[in-house]
Design an enzyme around this catalytic site. Structure first.
Site: not given
Length: 310
Positions: A225, A230, A257
């Site tokens: 991430s 992005g 998460d």
């Protein structure tokens, strides 16, 4: 239906204070205060359940303060193996500056306070892995756990259930040591990946190169991430990049998460569907950041994914 087992060693109560503007060193009066059960393991479990997956959470059960966590699991109908430990559930503070769309986190240390807890968790992990398609090891370790705990957990799961795939989402020494077990998937953010390789990764090409190196060393899938840049997913056969979708930021806490849960909800049923997994993961993370929970359908058509770095 297959079962995904999530191990969350650091549950908490997340207290989010929304401020018009954070006055560092001054007096702050929140516009709103929200309490919610949290911790990476709980976050991943609840979203997996909302996405239609069968999920089981292994978590410590503190002597006091566990009511929000247990209530959230009960309301979502998520079964759990609760390992009793002394002490109280920790409370973390999230200071959200609405003017700057930033969150300042104050996370209390996690201490389980039981010399028997590591072995109790290893036993529960080994037992649950036998009936699981995926084992998700997520979050930092409690301060009184050995840094090789995740490495030992991977070894225990491999010994009991060789077919069970393993996702490792942690940082620092626990991540470095856990890589020896060749997890099927890891999910560092950019900073965690930089800490792992020991140098900055200023470009997407740098990140991709490090992900490919990890795959050559035995990791199955690397999902990175990158905040506003992005997300990147690499495997032995594919390199995919997803652009971030601009939205009004409701919260950034737990976005990673949501990315994990969304990807895994697809890979559990379709192990080779990497593009669909990344698209669903980014849509879930975007919905979470925008404050729309598991309502991913609105965002799925807006996810742009490119093959390679072009």
């Amino acid at each position: 239906m297959t079962m995904i087992t999530v191990v969350g060693l650091t549950p908490c109560l997340d207290r989010t204070l929304r401020l018009e503007r954070l006055a560092v060193g001054g007096t702050n009066r929140p516009l709103r205060c929200d309490d919610a059960a949290g911790g990476k393991g709980l976050n991943v479990s609840l979203l997996l359940k909302a996405l239609g997956c069968a999920v089981h959470l292994i978590t410590p059960s503190f002597a006091s303060g566990m009511e929000p966590v247990l209530k959230a699991l009960e309301e979502a109908d998520v079964p759990c193996s609760a390992i009793p430990v002394p002490g109280a559930l920790r409370v973390n503070m999230k200071l959200m500056d609405l003017s700057a769309s930033t969150v300042t986190e104050i996370n209390m240390p996690s201490v389980l306070g039981s010399a028997q807890a590591p072995q109790a968790f290893l036993d529960a992990i080994a037992a649950q892995a036998r009936t699981s398609s995926w084992l998700v090891l997520t979050g930092s370790l409690p301060r009184d756990f050995p840094p090789d705990f995740y490495a030992r957990a991977i070894a225990a799961a491999r010994a009991e259930a060789p077919a069970c795939r393993i996702l490792l989402d942690t940082e620092g020494e626990p991540l470095r040591l856990g890589l020896a077990g060749k997890p099927d998937m890891i999910k560092p953010n950019r900073h965690e990946l930089e800490l792992l390789c020991g140098h900055p990764l200023p470009t997407r090409a740098d990140i991709a190169g490090e992900a490919i190196r990890l795959i050559r060393d035995g990791v199955g899938i690397v999902l990175v991430s990158m905040d506003v840049e992005g997300s990147l997913l690499a495997s032995g056969n594919e390199l995919l990049c997803a652009e971030a979708v601009p939205v009004h930021v409701f919260t950034t806490v737990g976005a990673g998460d949501s990315l994990v849960a969304g990807c895994l909800s697809v890979l559990d049923a379709q192990p080779q569907a990497l593009e669909a997994a990344l698209r669903t993961g980014v849509a879930c993370a975007t919905a979470h950041v925008a404050g729309h929970g598991a309502q991913t359908d609105v965002y799925l058509p807006r996810i742009r994914i490119r093959s390679g770095l072009e």
